[in-house]
Design a protein around this motif. Structure first.
Motif, PDB file in Angstrom:
ATOM      1  N   ALA A  97       0.760  -1.114   0.033  1.00 17.65           N
ATOM      2  CA  ALA A  97      -0.076   0.059  -0.075  1.00 17.65           C
ATOM      3  C   ALA A  97       0.693   1.418   0.038  1.00 17.65           C
ATOM      4  O   ALA A  97       0.304   2.498  -0.509  1.00 17.65           O
ATOM      5  N   ARG A  98       2.189   1.109   0.427  1.00 15.67           N
ATOM      6  CA  ARG A  98       2.843   2.254   0.335  1.00 15.67           C
ATOM      7  C   ARG A  98       4.536   2.042  -0.029  1.00 15.67           C
ATOM      8  O   ARG A  98       5.370   1.966   0.673  1.00 15.67           O
ATOM      9  N   PRO A  99       4.526   2.062  -1.309  1.00 13.96           N
ATOM     10  CA  PRO A  99       5.618   1.678  -2.006  1.00 13.96           C
ATOM     11  C   PRO A  99       6.838   2.716  -1.620  1.00 13.96           C
ATOM     12  O   PRO A  99       6.524   3.862  -1.478  1.00 13.96           O
ATOM     13  N   ALA A 100       8.180   2.384  -1.619  1.00 11.99           N
ATOM     14  CA  ALA A 100       8.915   3.248  -1.180  1.00 11.99           C
ATOM     15  C   ALA A 100       9.376   4.059  -2.376  1.00 11.99           C
ATOM     16  O   ALA A 100       9.452   3.385  -3.439  1.00 11.99           O
ATOM     17  N   ALA A 101       9.600   5.615  -2.392  1.00 12.78           N
ATOM     18  CA  ALA A 101      10.284   6.259  -3.315  1.00 12.78           C
ATOM     19  C   ALA A 101      11.668   5.616  -3.817  1.00 12.78           C
ATOM     20  O   ALA A 101      12.643   5.307  -2.972  1.00 12.78           O
ATOM     21  N   HIS A 102      11.700   5.387  -5.090  1.00  8.37           N
ATOM     22  CA  HIS A 102      12.892   4.910  -5.675  1.00  8.37           C
ATOM     23  C   HIS A 102      13.142   5.220  -7.157  1.00  8.37           C
ATOM     24  O   HIS A 102      11.975   5.519  -7.922  1.00  8.37           O
ATOM     25  N   VAL A 103      14.112   5.029  -7.677  1.00  3.08           N
ATOM     26  CA  VAL A 103      14.608   5.015  -8.991  1.00  3.08           C
ATOM     27  C   VAL A 103      14.619   3.547  -9.453  1.00  3.08           C
ATOM     28  O   VAL A 103      15.756   2.844  -8.872  1.00  3.08           O
ATOM     29  N   THR A 104      13.910   3.054 -10.279  1.00  2.89           N
ATOM     30  CA  THR A 104      14.115   1.770 -10.795  1.00  2.89           C
ATOM     31  C   THR A 104      15.417   1.540 -11.788  1.00  2.89           C
ATOM     32  O   THR A 104      15.091   2.294 -12.788  1.00  2.89           O
ATOM     33  N   VAL A 105      16.270   0.651 -11.489  1.00  2.47           N
ATOM     34  CA  VAL A 105      17.575   0.482 -12.236  1.00  2.47           C
ATOM     35  C   VAL A 105      17.517  -0.536 -13.327  1.00  2.47           C
ATOM     36  O   VAL A 105      17.634  -0.520 -14.520  1.00  2.47           O
ATOM     37  N   ALA A 106      16.825  -1.628 -12.970  1.00  3.32           N
ATOM     38  CA  ALA A 106      16.967  -2.991 -13.460  1.00  3.32           C
ATOM     39  C   ALA A 106      15.539  -3.607 -13.153  1.00  3.32           C
ATOM     40  O   ALA A 106      15.505  -3.767 -11.972  1.00  3.32           O
ATOM     41  N   THR A 107      14.766  -4.287 -14.113  1.00  3.61           N
ATOM     42  CA  THR A 107      13.632  -4.929 -13.673  1.00  3.61           C
ATOM     43  C   THR A 107      14.170  -6.503 -14.769  1.00  3.61           C
ATOM     44  O   THR A 107      14.716  -6.285 -15.708  1.00  3.61           O
TER      45      THR A 107
END
Length: 175
Positions: free
Chosen positions: A113-123
């Motif tokens: 419900a509360r995802p952390a703020a982040h920059v996705t680098v690799a999926t």
């Protein structure tokens, strides 16, 4: 992959592009093509066909409540198939966007419900060796300084993600 017409509200961080470049050099399949380094404030957002002028005004108004911010990216976060860099300084604006649109489930509920703020680098980093190599490459690039200056509403088209508008952070006129 989401459908065309899907929207998101993001903060693009151009200075963080080297993080994605590092993952791309390890395996281009790990980086979503055409998607710059960013922090998602709300994804998915209101579908493009349902967006109203009021939604746009609310995005601009909310962006105006938060000042532009200098950020220090330094902590790598990993989960199965995922490598990111945390951006805790942007958590208040992420939380504010979630509160403004409580009926929208961030990431479809995938990160809670509360995802952390982040920059996705690799999926799709399901290969633990590839994920470890990305993590090591990021260690050579961090800490990294960048600036959060504007919120963007982006729309997925047949050609990829395209900005619909940008609203400067801290600008009461939303221009």
């Amino acid at each position: 992959m989401p459908d065309p017409g899907t929207t998101a509200v993001v903060i693009v961080l151009p200075d963080a592009a080297p993080l994605l470049d590092a993952a791309w050099r390890i395996d281009p399949a790990l980086v979503r093509p055409g998607v710059p380094a960013h922090v998602s404030l709300l994804y998915p957002f209101v579908p493009e066909a349902a967006l109203t002028g009021q939604d746009e005004m609310n995005v601009r108004s909310l962006a105006a409540r938060f000042p532009a911010a200098d950020l220090l990216l330094e902590d790598v976060v990993t989960a199965p198939g995922f490598v990111a860099v945390s951006v805790p300084e942007l958590q208040p604006i992420v939380d504010a966007f979630h509160a403004q649109w409580p009926g929208l489930r961030p990431y479809g509920g995938r990160f809670g419900a509360r995802p952390a703020a982040h920059v996705t680098v690799a999926t799709g980093a399901d290969d633990q060796d590839a994920a470890a190599r990305v993590r090591a490459a990021l260690g050579n690039l961090l800490p990294l300084r960048t600036r959060a200056a504007a919120v963007q509403l982006v729309v997925l088209t047949e050609e990829g993600w395209r900005p619909r508008f940008a609203a400067p952070l801290g600008d009461p006129d939303g221009r």
